[in-house]
Write a protein that holds these residues in place. Structure first.
Motif, PDB file in Angstrom:
ATOM      1  N   HIS A 269       0.827  -1.220   0.000  1.00 16.98           N
ATOM      2  CA  HIS A 269       0.000   0.000   0.000  1.00 16.98           C
ATOM      3  C   HIS A 269       0.855   1.260   0.000  1.00 16.98           C
ATOM      4  N   SER A 285      -2.804   3.851   0.491  1.00 16.66           N
ATOM      5  CA  SER A 285      -4.143   3.508  -0.008  1.00 16.66           C
ATOM      6  C   SER A 285      -5.143   4.473   0.602  1.00 16.66           C
ATOM      7  N   ALA A 401      -3.936   2.262  -5.265  1.00 20.18           N
ATOM      8  CA  ALA A 401      -4.249   2.803  -3.946  1.00 20.18           C
ATOM      9  C   ALA A 401      -5.661   2.477  -3.475  1.00 20.18           C
TER      10      ALA A 401
END
Ligand code: PYC
Length: 404
Positions: A269, A285, A401
């Motif tokens: 992430h 993210s 993301a």
């Protein structure tokens, strides 16, 4: 236009709010300004107002991580974002404004077999659309990014990557200012500090916009907002299948250039790039809960630092300078919503999730054509609002993301 007598001329002018315009664009970000620019330049529609409740580029256009790429998964997405990359390639010349597009290559790392399979899938879809992408192994990744830890004994070993040479980064506010200056030069009125408080609809058709500076009569309104997409559409009585989530990002202190590709890890992430000023830009993210907050959090800082260090342990002494959040309007299929709505004259260019900034030029071009002709061009035909009712979703698993 250069400095005269040591003073830079204003790049766009201020105007009194007129009582009517041929079209009103809500949202002075890259989408709204690009739409105004192409409307005036390509369709000769000059009595156009762009309204922003704050200052231009203060929303998603000033809060993104400036990554451009077209290595998506759906053919509709790849074609669309590729047109945007092509427009970005010529944007500095078109606008006579240095937008600093650096096509330094983009790497999406795969840390497990499932991601590697998706990278192969994306490569094949990309190639079929004429987009340059390939899957490369750890040795080539190490050549491109020597600071990456590509050893096999890490917690998330790097098995390969989707390498996309045309991808890169751009100077995001230069894009906003360049489009603003270009739109202004073609006669568009840019109104900052002008908040929309209502949209007038009569007999199923738009008739005007209420603002904090007065009413504007207009037959055409475009909602080109991010973060406020549902609130603005609600004013016209059109509900959007959109939920808003913050996405946090940060920059470090500047250091000598050492990273000349964009590196993304979906598993960790995180994505990292280095600006021309030397700062590292990090993004994460979307936050796991819906909110309109645009502030950073300590959890984010700790998480991102840990993930960046898993990829590049040598960065452990770098300091973060600042952090912020942008608002991501997420749709159920990770694709935008573009085109007409059930209210005649009310158009939307919304649902930009984590992919809006890179789409500014193509969205502007396509929405300008839609507003001028009333009909969306082929390149955005798949992204209409009616797809949710008809069950024709465009599941875009190449969106970054987002937790797929
Ligand atoms: O689509 O490349 C992307 C991206 C990076 C961060 C948010 N979106």
């Amino acid at each position: 236009r250069g400095a005269v007598g040591g003073k830079w001329p204003r790049a766009w002018r201020e105007h009194d709010l007129e009582s009517s315009y041929d079209a009103v664009i809500i949202g002075g970000g890259v989408h709204g300004l690009a739409t105004a620019y192409y409307l005036a330049r390509d369709h000769g529609m000059r009595k156009v107002a762009v309204l922003d409740k704050a200052y231009i580029g203060s929303g998603g256009s000033g809060r993104n991580t400036a990554i451009l790429r077209s290595n998506y998964l759906t053919p509709e997405g790849v074609r669309f974002y590729d047109r945007s990359v092509k427009l970005y390639e010529h944007l500095a010349a078109d606008l006579n404004y240095n937008v600093m597009f650096s096509q330094r290559g983009h790497l999406t790392l795969a840390h497990n077999d499932a991601s590697l399979r998706t990278m192969h899938w994306r490569t094949e879809v990309n190639k079929l659309q004429g987009v340059d992408s390939e899957v490369i192994g750890p040795d080539r990744i190490k050549d491109l990014v020597p600071y990456l830890d590509t050893s096999p004994d890490t917690r998330y070993p790097i098995l390969g990557a989707l390498y996309h040479p045309p991808g890169g980064i751009v100077r995001h506010d230069a894009v906003v200012w360049g489009y603003a200056r270009g739109a202004d030069a073609h006669g568009v009125h840019i109104h900052q500090q002008t908040e929309v408080t209502g949209i007038d609809v009569s007999h199923g058709r738009v008739t005007g916009v209420q603002t904090t500076r007065g009413r504007i009569a207009t037959p055409v309104v475009l909602n080109a907002t991010a973060g406020w997409a549902t609130l603005i559409s609600d004013m016209a009585g059109v509900s959007m299948p959109v939920q808003t989530f913050p996405l946090q990002a940060a920059v470090t202190e500047p250091v000598r250039p050492f990273l000349d590709t964009v590196v993304v890890s979906g598993t960790l992430h995180v994505y990292v790039s280095q600006t021309d000023r030397g700062e590292l830009v990090f993004g994460a993210s979307v936050d796991p809960f819906a909110s309109y907050s645009m502030r950073g959090s300590l959890e984010f800082t700790e998480g991102i630092a840990g993930h960046v260090l898993e990829l590049m342990p040598a960065l452990h002494r770098m300091k973060l300078l600042r952090q912020w959040a942008g608002l991501c309007d997420m749709t159920p299929d990770y694709s935008p919503i573009m085109g007409p709505t059930p209210v005649e004259g009310f158009y939307v260019d919304v649902g930009w999730g984590t992919y809006g900034f890179k789409a500014g030029p193509v969205s502007g071009e396509a929405m300008a054509a839609t507003l001028a002709t009333g009909k969306p061009p082929e390149i955005i035909a798949a992204f209409g609002l009616d797809r949710f009712g008809d069950g024709r979703l465009v599941g875009e698993k190449g969106a970054a993301a987002v937790g797929h």
